[in-house]
Design a protein around this motif. Structure first.
Motif, PDB file in Angstrom:
ATOM      1  N   MET A  20      34.633  32.335  45.068  1.00 41.65           N
ATOM      2  CA  MET A  20      36.074  32.225  44.873  1.00 41.65           C
ATOM      3  C   MET A  20      36.864  32.493  46.155  1.00 41.65           C
ATOM      4  O   MET A  20      38.039  32.184  46.229  1.00 41.65           O
ATOM      5  CB  MET A  20      36.534  33.211  43.797  1.00 41.65           C
ATOM      6  N   THR A  23      38.233  38.721  45.806  1.00 42.57           N
ATOM      7  CA  THR A  23      37.682  39.593  44.773  1.00 42.57           C
ATOM      8  C   THR A  23      37.997  38.989  43.411  1.00 42.57           C
ATOM      9  O   THR A  23      39.133  38.593  43.148  1.00 42.57           O
ATOM     10  CB  THR A  23      38.311  40.994  44.870  1.00 42.57           C
ATOM     11  N   SER A  24      36.997  38.934  42.566  1.00 41.55           N
ATOM     12  CA  SER A  24      37.192  38.414  41.214  1.00 41.55           C
ATOM     13  C   SER A  24      38.306  39.203  40.521  1.00 41.55           C
ATOM     14  O   SER A  24      38.257  40.435  40.487  1.00 41.55           O
ATOM     15  CB  SER A  24      35.876  38.566  40.449  1.00 41.55           C
ATOM     16  N   GLU A  51      34.148  42.032  46.667  1.00 42.75           N
ATOM     17  CA  GLU A  51      34.303  43.273  45.906  1.00 42.75           C
ATOM     18  C   GLU A  51      33.997  44.488  46.780  1.00 42.75           C
ATOM     19  O   GLU A  51      34.690  45.497  46.697  1.00 42.75           O
ATOM     20  CB  GLU A  51      33.410  43.251  44.660  1.00 42.75           C
ATOM     21  N   GLN A 107      29.185  40.035  40.083  1.00 46.89           N
ATOM     22  CA  GLN A 107      29.996  38.824  39.951  1.00 46.89           C
ATOM     23  C   GLN A 107      29.032  37.649  39.784  1.00 46.89           C
ATOM     24  O   GLN A 107      28.454  37.183  40.765  1.00 46.89           O
ATOM     25  CB  GLN A 107      30.871  38.652  41.205  1.00 46.89           C
ATOM     26  N   THR A 108      28.820  37.226  38.580  1.00 45.65           N
ATOM     27  CA  THR A 108      27.982  36.068  38.223  1.00 45.65           C
ATOM     28  C   THR A 108      26.501  36.222  38.588  1.00 45.65           C
ATOM     29  O   THR A 108      25.768  35.236  38.620  1.00 45.65           O
ATOM     30  CB  THR A 108      28.526  34.743  38.801  1.00 45.65           C
ATOM     31  N   VAL A 138      31.076  40.020  35.605  1.00 45.76           N
ATOM     32  CA  VAL A 138      31.746  38.794  35.185  1.00 45.76           C
ATOM     33  C   VAL A 138      30.707  37.684  35.187  1.00 45.76           C
ATOM     34  O   VAL A 138      29.937  37.543  36.107  1.00 45.76           O
ATOM     35  CB  VAL A 138      32.883  38.423  36.167  1.00 45.76           C
TER      36      VAL A 138
END
Length: 138
Positions: A20, A23-24, A51, A107-108, A138
């Motif tokens: 992305m 940070t998510s 993050e 994150q994923t 996430v």
């Protein structure tokens, strides 16, 4: 089955469509609620680890990031040169990693695993977490 070479090729060639670039938002919101800056935090499959950068910015003291791809690890080490020892960057396989953490942020990472390894993932997360530790992802 994605392996070390698969992830290395993606980072080396810049084929990181899942990244992305920030940070998510759900993880950022979660981090913003944390008040104990002494938590020992692990980020597996860290990639570019926005993050980790955010945690450093917020004053967290014990952050470990882990990735299997040498290119991702090299970039993280370069980015974290000024972290005053608050960020530890490790090249390695999550399933071979040992340690004890208060919090695992991901994150994923879970969704990138082959479905047949997800139960093993849950067991390993349990082993890595201190009593009362948490997983947020996430």
């Amino acid at each position: 089955m994605p392996d070390k070479q698969f992830w290395e090729n993606n980072y080396f060639t810049g084929q990181t469509g899942w990244d992305m670039g920030v940070t998510s938002p759900p993880l950022k919101d979660y981090i913003d609620q944390l008040t104990d800056k002494e938590l020992h935090i692990l980020i597996p499959g860290a990639g570019n680890s926005y993050e980790a950068s955010y945690l450093l910015q917020k004053g967290f003291e014990h952050i470990t990031v882990l990735d299997i791809a040498p290119t991702a690890v090299k970039r993280l080490r370069e980015k974290s040169k000024d972290s005053s020892g608050r960020l530890r960057v490790i090249e390695g396989d999550f399933f071979n990693h040992n340690g004890k953490y208060d919090l695992i942020l991901e994150q994923t990472f879970f969704c990138a695993l082959e479905p047949e390894r997800r139960e093993e993932y849950a067991r390993h997360v349990h082993n890595l977490l201190k009593p009362g530790g948490k997983l947020a992802g996430v």
